[in-house]
Design a protein around this motif. Structure first.
Motif, short mmCIF file in Angstrom:
data_model
loop_
_atom_site.label_atom_id
_atom_site.label_comp_id
_atom_site.label_asym_id
_atom_site.label_seq_id
_atom_site.Cartn_x
_atom_site.Cartn_y
_atom_site.Cartn_z
N LEU A 168 12.21 2.15 -0.95
CA LEU A 168 11.40 3.43 -0.78
C LEU A 168 10.17 3.50 -1.61
O LEU A 168 10.19 3.04 -2.67
CB LEU A 168 12.30 4.51 -1.00
N GLY A 169 9.18 3.84 -1.07
CA GLY A 169 7.98 4.14 -1.91
C GLY A 169 8.34 5.28 -2.73
O GLY A 169 9.02 6.12 -2.43
N SER A 170 7.86 5.35 -3.93
CA SER A 170 7.99 6.45 -4.83
C SER A 170 6.79 6.92 -5.52
O SER A 170 6.05 6.32 -6.06
CB SER A 170 9.00 5.80 -5.95
N THR A 171 6.62 8.05 -5.40
CA THR A 171 5.47 8.83 -5.91
C THR A 171 5.56 10.25 -6.67
O THR A 171 6.42 11.05 -6.25
CB THR A 171 4.24 9.35 -4.86
N ARG A 172 5.08 10.44 -8.00
CA ARG A 172 5.18 11.62 -8.86
C ARG A 172 3.85 12.20 -8.63
O ARG A 172 3.00 11.47 -9.08
CB ARG A 172 5.88 11.26 -10.01
N LEU A 173 3.85 13.49 -8.63
CA LEU A 173 2.45 14.05 -8.37
C LEU A 173 2.61 15.20 -9.37
O LEU A 173 3.70 16.17 -9.38
CB LEU A 173 2.07 14.69 -7.04
N VAL A 279 -4.61 17.93 -7.94
CA VAL A 279 -3.67 17.04 -7.64
C VAL A 279 -3.62 15.77 -8.35
O VAL A 279 -4.73 15.09 -8.24
CB VAL A 279 -3.09 17.01 -6.44
N THR A 280 -2.69 15.34 -9.47
CA THR A 280 -2.85 13.95 -10.00
C THR A 280 -1.48 13.32 -9.62
O THR A 280 -0.50 13.81 -9.66
CB THR A 280 -2.75 14.62 -11.37
N ARG A 281 -1.64 12.14 -9.41
CA ARG A 281 -0.54 11.07 -9.18
C ARG A 281 -0.34 10.69 -10.77
O ARG A 281 -0.92 10.25 -11.53
CB ARG A 281 -1.01 9.75 -8.58
N LEU A 282 1.06 10.97 -10.94
CA LEU A 282 1.51 10.53 -12.30
C LEU A 282 1.96 8.92 -12.06
O LEU A 282 2.02 8.22 -13.28
CB LEU A 282 2.74 11.57 -12.74
N SER A 283 2.52 8.71 -10.94
CA SER A 283 2.82 7.23 -10.79
C SER A 283 3.01 7.05 -9.29
O SER A 283 3.32 7.85 -8.64
CB SER A 283 4.48 7.10 -11.24
N TYR A 284 2.83 5.85 -8.73
CA TYR A 284 2.86 5.58 -7.51
C TYR A 284 3.17 4.21 -7.36
O TYR A 284 2.77 3.25 -7.90
CB TYR A 284 1.50 5.54 -7.04
N ARG A 285 4.52 4.00 -6.42
CA ARG A 285 5.03 2.73 -5.98
C ARG A 285 5.15 2.63 -4.45
O ARG A 285 5.79 3.73 -4.00
CB ARG A 285 6.14 2.29 -6.66
N PRO A 286 4.18 2.07 -3.84
CA PRO A 286 4.24 1.94 -2.27
C PRO A 286 5.35 1.62 -1.62
O PRO A 286 6.11 0.83 -2.50
CB PRO A 286 2.97 1.25 -1.77
N ALA A 287 5.77 1.92 -0.42
CA ALA A 287 6.87 1.75 0.31
C ALA A 287 6.96 0.21 0.55
O ALA A 287 5.94 -0.57 0.75
CB ALA A 287 7.01 2.20 1.78
N TRP A 288 8.01 -0.61 0.26
CA TRP A 288 8.09 -1.86 0.31
C TRP A 288 8.80 -2.30 1.77
O TRP A 288 10.29 -1.98 1.67
CB TRP A 288 8.81 -2.44 -0.80
N GLN A 289 8.44 -2.58 2.66
CA GLN A 289 9.26 -2.97 4.02
C GLN A 289 9.35 -4.57 3.91
O GLN A 289 8.54 -5.25 3.58
CB GLN A 289 8.27 -2.47 5.03
N PRO A 290 10.75 -4.89 4.10
CA PRO A 290 11.23 -6.45 3.97
C PRO A 290 10.23 -7.30 5.14
O PRO A 290 10.08 -6.84 6.22
CB PRO A 290 12.50 -6.44 4.39
#
Length: 305
Positions: A168-173, A279-290
């Motif tokens: 799953l992609g993971s984002t903290r805002l 709104v600020t992105r604290l961290s961002y990892r995009p969704a990884w689809q196999p």
């Protein structure tokens, strides 16, 4: 030695990274430490042998930080070992994976020294901030992976042993609101409540997440997860508050839905005149689809004795 390494514990993670660096150097690696306030990220390169010299390296990925605070070992989650199974804070995520990496390097060196195997170069990165979304190591991870033929994460697999070939992609805002302070009784009309504003903004965010969840339900295996992590709104009951901040967490399986939700949240505008929203992105990892290549690599790993 037992080491507790919660995210942000700079001294503890530095000591752990120094121990890893010494170990990797002893196994024939060239090690570089990348300092951060929360402790260094570790990158190590091990040369190929025989026909593997000059080939693209395989990247092994891990992290040193854990979610358990210092003192956990002496409290509710002590170190235990029955000779077969070890438990303790961070054993599953992910220090057991770091041990497997070291064991693999030991075997590779022994086989290479005996002339029994040729192998491609191996590169390792162990980051110090994975548990909070890799804010300081994200760019380093991309640079370290550049030119590698494959990348393998050494967090433990699912409890049933299945390897992970998607994530799953993971984002903290951070949703920050600024208002205008005023005395709540003498001149309330002069003020703009940041606390009231952030409540309305969070209702908007909840609506955005709910609509995205409905869209995700139309696609097999699609998922949207939303969590309001914290709200900080300092102030007094007799003063109109002038600032408030909320930390939001999102996880997505579908990149298109992910992009739509983040665009919509980052485009939020104030409900009240004179209020401000950022709104600020604290961290961002995009969704990884196999992909097919991911499945093929997992099949190779699963078939290894």
């Amino acid at each position: 030695m037992l080491r507790e390494t919660p995210t942000g514990a700079g001294a503890a993670i530095t000591a752990f990274a120094d121990a890893l660096a010494a170990r990797y150097s002893g196994l024939g690696g060239t090690v570089v430490l990348h300092p951060t306030p929360g402790g260094p990220h570790v990158v190590a390169d091990f040369p190929g042998r025989g026909s593997g010299v000059g080939a693209a390296p395989v990247l092994l990925i891990g992290h040193s930080d854990t979610v358990w605070p210092v003192g956990t070992l002496a409290g509710d989650v002590p170190w235990t070992s029955d000779g077969i199974r070890i438990t303790g804070p961070g054993a599953y995520d992910m220090k057991s994976g770091l041990v497997v990496m070291e064991e693999a390097l030991e075997l590779l060196r022994a086989l290479g020294d005996a002339g029994a195997v040729d192998h491609v170069p191996v590169r390792i990165i162990v980051t110090a901030d994975e548990e909070i979304g890799s804010p300081t190591s994200g760019a380093l991870l991309l640079a370290t992976a550049d030119g590698c033929s494959a990348a393998i994460g050494f967090e433990s697999p699912h409890p049933d042993g299945d390897l992970k070939v998607g994530r799953l992609g993971s984002t903290r805002l951070a949703l920050a609101v600024s208002g205008v302070p005023a005395h709540a009784a003498l001149d309330p009309e002069k003020g703009v409540s940041a606390t009231e504003e952030i409540i309305d903004q969070l209702l908007r965010v909840r609506d955005i997440a709910a609509r995205a969840t409905i869209r995700a339900e139309e696609h097999p295996a699609a998922k949207v997860l939303y969590n309001l992590g914290s709200i900080t709104a300092p102030g007094l009951a007799n003063v109109v508050a002038d600032d408030a901040v909320a930390v939001l967490g999102f996880r997505f399986s579908d990149p298109d839905i992910e992009g739509e939700v983040l665009d919509e949240i980052e485009a939020l505008t104030p409900v009240r005149p004179r209020a401000q929203v950022a709104v600020t992105r604290l961290s961002y990892r995009p969704a990884w689809q196999p992909r097919a290549a991911d499945q093929a690599l997992a099949a190779v790993i699963s078939g290894c004795d």
